[in-house]
Motif scaffolding. Structure first.
Motif, PDB file in Angstrom:
ATOM      1  N   SER A 120       0.840  -1.191   0.000  1.00  0.00           N
ATOM      2  CA  SER A 120       0.000   0.000   0.000  1.00  0.00           C
ATOM      3  C   SER A 120       0.880   1.248   0.000  1.00  0.00           C
ATOM      4  O   SER A 120       2.053   1.202   0.382  1.00  0.00           O
ATOM      5  N   SER A 134       0.697   3.728   1.986  1.00  0.00           N
ATOM      6  CA  SER A 134       1.090   4.103   3.350  1.00  0.00           C
ATOM      7  C   SER A 134       2.318   3.315   3.802  1.00  0.00           C
ATOM      8  O   SER A 134       3.257   3.888   4.359  1.00  0.00           O
ATOM      9  N   SER A 157       6.052   5.033   4.282  1.00  0.00           N
ATOM     10  CA  SER A 157       6.698   4.901   5.595  1.00  0.00           C
ATOM     11  C   SER A 157       8.061   4.234   5.482  1.00  0.00           C
ATOM     12  O   SER A 157       9.040   4.699   6.070  1.00  0.00           O
ATOM     13  N   TYR A 182       3.482   6.864   8.880  1.00  0.00           N
ATOM     14  CA  TYR A 182       2.600   7.382   7.834  1.00  0.00           C
ATOM     15  C   TYR A 182       1.732   8.536   8.332  1.00  0.00           C
ATOM     16  O   TYR A 182       1.522   9.518   7.606  1.00  0.00           O
ATOM     17  N   THR A 183       1.248   8.470   9.554  1.00  0.00           N
ATOM     18  CA  THR A 183       0.405   9.548  10.100  1.00  0.00           C
ATOM     19  C   THR A 183       1.173  10.866  10.118  1.00  0.00           C
ATOM     20  O   THR A 183       0.632  11.918   9.761  1.00  0.00           O
ATOM     21  N   ALA A 213       1.429  12.066   6.542  1.00  0.00           N
ATOM     22  CA  ALA A 213       0.128  12.567   6.091  1.00  0.00           C
ATOM     23  C   ALA A 213      -0.152  13.957   6.666  1.00  0.00           C
ATOM     24  O   ALA A 213      -0.671  14.838   5.970  1.00  0.00           O
ATOM     25  N   GLN A 271      -4.019  11.098   0.169  1.00  0.00           N
ATOM     26  CA  GLN A 271      -4.935  10.282  -0.633  1.00  0.00           C
ATOM     27  C   GLN A 271      -5.462  11.069  -1.828  1.00  0.00           C
ATOM     28  O   GLN A 271      -5.529  10.545  -2.939  1.00  0.00           O
TER      29      GLN A 271
END
Length: 190
Positions: free
Chosen positions: A91, A93, A97, A104-105, A108, A120
């Motif tokens: 994916s 994410s 990462s 990833y957070t 983002a 996204q």
């Protein structure tokens, strides 16, 4: 050393950056989307001159860590989309990462803060840009494009394509072909 440049997305932007580097006699290596590799560090004077010259083209030289990370995220996304061969991949994410070494957070949040859109949303827009490119330059079916860009179905690709462009992929291709024919016919008349 790497320089990160905001709004540097296409070939014309790369050419302008290349021209400025040559004009300022700054040695450089690879020039890619949003990034230029330099063999040496820039002096403060060189950096300021380049920054001001790029502004005249609507390009911005990043100096903050957030801006630099933002460009790295964009480059990683575009790399994953552009060089996809349709094989199942991790994916976005997980890829981001592992490629960039951050949660990833966190990535983002930085991306949204700098760009004003989510990762996204950017991925969708980038995939549609790639789909447009494939529709126009490759002689492949929509289902092959769907496979290359890892959509779950042709309907999903077509739906996103229409949402972003206002046209279906086949409608987009037809209109572009008609535009090209008009230009070609006009040239022949002149």
């Amino acid at each position: 050393m790497k320089l990160y440049i905001k709004y540097m997305v296409g070939l014309p932007c790369r050419e302008r950056v290349k021209e400025e580097l040559e004009r300022l006699r700054i040695p450089f290596g690879i020039i890619d989307i949003g990034v230029v590799e330099l063999p040496d560090d820039l002096s403060l004077k060189q950096r300021e001159k380049l920054k001001n010259n790029l502004l005249s083209y609507g390009l911005k030289l990043y100096s903050t860590n957030k801006g630099i990370l933002f460009e790295k995220i964009k480059a990683a996304i575009l790399e994953m989309i552009s060089y996809s061969d349709g094989q199942p991949v991790m994916s976005f994410s997980i890829y981001l990462s592992s490629r960039l070494g951050y949660d990833y957070t966190y990535l983002a949040n930085i991306f949204s803060e700098v760009s004003g859109i989510s990762i996204q949303q950017y991925i969708i827009l980038s995939k549609i840009e790639r789909a447009k490119e494939l529709v126009l330059t490759e002689d492949i079916s929509i289902s092959e494009i769907d496979y290359q860009l890892h959509y779950s179905s042709v309907a999903h690709l077509s739906g996103q394509f229409k949402k972003v462009t206002g046209l279906s992929p086949s409608g987009f291709k037809l209109i572009r072909q008609q535009e090209e024919n008009l230009v070609k016919n006009k040239r022949e008349k002149d």
